[in-house]
Design a protein around this motif. Structure first.
Motif, PDB file in Angstrom:
ATOM      1  N   UNK A  19       9.510 -39.321  19.539  1.00  0.00           N
ATOM      2  CA  UNK A  19      10.537 -38.415  20.059  1.00  0.00           C
ATOM      3  C   UNK A  19      11.917 -38.642  19.424  1.00  0.00           C
ATOM      4  N   UNK A  20      12.306 -39.892  19.236  1.00  0.00           N
ATOM      5  CA  UNK A  20      13.624 -40.143  18.651  1.00  0.00           C
ATOM      6  C   UNK A  20      13.669 -39.753  17.176  1.00  0.00           C
ATOM      7  N   UNK A  21      12.571 -39.952  16.448  1.00  0.00           N
ATOM      8  CA  UNK A  21      12.591 -39.569  15.034  1.00  0.00           C
ATOM      9  C   UNK A  21      12.621 -38.055  14.875  1.00  0.00           C
ATOM     10  N   UNK A  30      18.503 -35.237   5.877  1.00  0.00           N
ATOM     11  CA  UNK A  30      18.593 -36.181   4.768  1.00  0.00           C
ATOM     12  C   UNK A  30      18.407 -37.620   5.220  1.00  0.00           C
ATOM     13  N   UNK A  31      19.077 -37.983   6.309  1.00  0.00           N
ATOM     14  CA  UNK A  31      18.938 -39.341   6.850  1.00  0.00           C
ATOM     15  C   UNK A  31      17.512 -39.562   7.340  1.00  0.00           C
ATOM     16  N   UNK A  42      16.491 -48.593   7.721  1.00  0.00           N
ATOM     17  CA  UNK A  42      15.862 -48.705   9.050  1.00  0.00           C
ATOM     18  C   UNK A  42      16.835 -49.349  10.033  1.00  0.00           C
ATOM     19  N   UNK A  43      16.909 -48.794  11.210  1.00  0.00           N
ATOM     20  CA  UNK A  43      17.763 -49.312  12.279  1.00  0.00           C
ATOM     21  C   UNK A  43      17.135 -50.573  12.843  1.00  0.00           C
ATOM     22  N   UNK A  44      17.916 -51.656  12.926  1.00  0.00           N
ATOM     23  CA  UNK A  44      17.355 -52.909  13.435  1.00  0.00           C
ATOM     24  C   UNK A  44      17.867 -53.272  14.820  1.00  0.00           C
ATOM     25  N   UNK A  45      18.833 -52.549  15.337  1.00  0.00           N
ATOM     26  CA  UNK A  45      19.319 -52.802  16.686  1.00  0.00           C
ATOM     27  C   UNK A  45      20.811 -53.075  16.708  1.00  0.00           C
TER      28      UNK A  45
END
Length: 143
Positions: A19-21, A30-31, A42-45
């Motif tokens: 859902x978030x993607x 683009x992102x 990649x988001x790591x937090x």
């Protein structure tokens, strides 16, 4: 338990759409492409997601009958290099208290906690994500 994210495994060439993607796809194509197709950035937090992880962990421990483990929480915050451990732990206390007062003491224990769900509509696409809690039979039909 709740301090590790239950990641859905993918093979080379497979795309996982959560859902978030999907929301990010419509927000910034683009992102989304560079993150989910090319595997870059990649988001790591951050401190907010670390706070959420700790809250989920406490809730899970509550439902399985284990108490709060502050040493485990501090160890987790140190392992992820949280920027403001004090602020995170200070915010955690009232949030957990609100959960106990509003939900924990009023509703039955969920049947499942922190489960991953997935569906593979084609050979290279996986639709999936995680569900915090399931109570009863969540499958409902409507006509």
């Amino acid at each position: 338990m709740g301090l590790q994210y239950n990641k859905i495994a993918t093979n080379d060439g497979e795309i996982l759409l959560s859902p978030s993607s999907i929301a990010q796809l419509f927000d910034n194509e683009g992102k989304w492409y560079s993150t989910y197709i090319k595997g870059e950035n990649k988001f790591s937090g951050n401190d907010n997601t670390y706070l959420g992880t700790l809250l989920h962990n406490r809730i899970e421990r509550y439902y399985i009958g284990e108490g709060i483990n502050k040493a485990e929480e501090i160890e987790y915050l140190e392992s992820v290099n949280a920027l403001d451990q004090w602020a995170i732990t200070e915010a955690l206390e009232p949030m957990y208290k609100a959960f106990i007062e509003q939900y924990g003491n009023k509703y039955p224990k969920p049947d499942k906690l922190e489960e991953t769900v997935q569906w593979k509509p084609s050979t290279d696409i996986i639709l999936g994500g995680s569900i915090d809690a399931i109570m009863g039979d969540p499958i409902v039909t409507g006509k």
